[in-house]
Design a protein around this motif. Structure first.
Motif, PDB file in Angstrom:
ATOM      1  N   SER A  51       0.846  -1.189   0.000  1.00  0.00           N
ATOM      2  CA  SER A  51       0.000   0.000   0.000  1.00  0.00           C
ATOM      3  C   SER A  51       0.880   1.237   0.000  1.00  0.00           C
ATOM      4  O   SER A  51       2.013   1.214   0.461  1.00  0.00           O
ATOM      5  N   TYR A  60      -4.589   7.446  -1.176  1.00  0.00           N
ATOM      6  CA  TYR A  60      -3.884   6.172  -0.967  1.00  0.00           C
ATOM      7  C   TYR A  60      -4.238   5.210  -2.079  1.00  0.00           C
ATOM      8  O   TYR A  60      -5.186   5.427  -2.835  1.00  0.00           O
ATOM      9  N   ARG A  61      -3.448   4.148  -2.174  1.00  0.00           N
ATOM     10  CA  ARG A  61      -3.753   3.097  -3.146  1.00  0.00           C
ATOM     11  C   ARG A  61      -3.161   1.779  -2.675  1.00  0.00           C
ATOM     12  O   ARG A  61      -2.139   1.749  -1.990  1.00  0.00           O
ATOM     13  N   GLU A  62      -3.835   0.714  -3.014  1.00  0.00           N
ATOM     14  CA  GLU A  62      -3.306  -0.627  -2.811  1.00  0.00           C
ATOM     15  C   GLU A  62      -2.516  -0.937  -4.077  1.00  0.00           C
ATOM     16  O   GLU A  62      -3.036  -0.775  -5.182  1.00  0.00           O
ATOM     17  N   ILE A 120      -8.290  -0.012   6.404  1.00  0.00           N
ATOM     18  CA  ILE A 120      -7.293  -0.032   5.341  1.00  0.00           C
ATOM     19  C   ILE A 120      -6.066  -0.692   5.957  1.00  0.00           C
ATOM     20  O   ILE A 120      -5.555  -0.235   6.975  1.00  0.00           O
ATOM     21  N   ALA A 122      -2.471  -1.092   6.352  1.00  0.00           N
ATOM     22  CA  ALA A 122      -1.396  -0.176   6.004  1.00  0.00           C
ATOM     23  C   ALA A 122      -0.010  -0.788   6.077  1.00  0.00           C
ATOM     24  O   ALA A 122       0.872  -0.405   5.318  1.00  0.00           O
TER      25      ALA A 122
END
Length: 157
Positions: A51, A60-62, A120, A122
């Motif tokens: 991530s 944010y992004r995976e 999420i 992290a």
């Protein structure tokens, strides 16, 4: 800290096997169609998940990463309520032709919670101190609390 990037570590054997399969696959493309299969195997071995958080732009992004090149769709960071640090078990299944074994390791996870129960994921690590350092960094940027759930009794920090 404007950015926070977490990628799982790629074992050395996967790196060697993946690069070898990718190289042989590219060379094999010149002579046969089977090179695509080897290239696919190489990409599979080299694929790393993680991530990425961009706190400056509040997104944010995976990610999925291959040889340092990351892919993933950016999403806005929701209103994070708290950071949770907790222990869990990670099980890996090892298979051979005639046998199968499960290997369990204790892992520390860092999750960001929002909307009461959504999360999420992290960060993952095997070191408690490392997890709390990352949690403190993120908590100070987002101005939120940390929930220590590594022991039987959870406590707010």
């Amino acid at each position: 800290m404007d950015k926070f990037i977490f990628k799982r570590k790629l074992p050395v054997w996967k790196l060697i096997l993946g690069c070898t399969a990718l190289a042989i696959g590219i060379i094999s493309l010149l002579s046969s169609f089977k090179g695509f299969i080897l290239m696919g195997m190489g990409v599979f071995f080299l694929l790393v998940e993680g991530s990425e958080f961009d706190f400056k732009n509040n997104r944010y992004r995976e990610i999925k990463s291959i040889l340092g090149i990351s892919f993933g769709k950016w999403k806005p960071i929701p209103n994070i309520e708290y950071v949770s640090v907790f222990r869990t078990n990670e099980t890996t299944t090892l298979r051979q032709l005639s046998a199968e074994a499960n290997v369990t390791n204790q892992i520390i996870k860092l999750n960001l919670f929002y909307n009461t129960n959504q999360k999420i994921e992290a960060y993952n690590t095997y070191d408690v101190d490392d997890a709390f350092r990352k949690a403190k960094e993120i908590a100070s940027i987002l101005n939120i609390d940390i929930l220590d759930a590594t022991e039987r009794e959870s406590k707010w920090l």
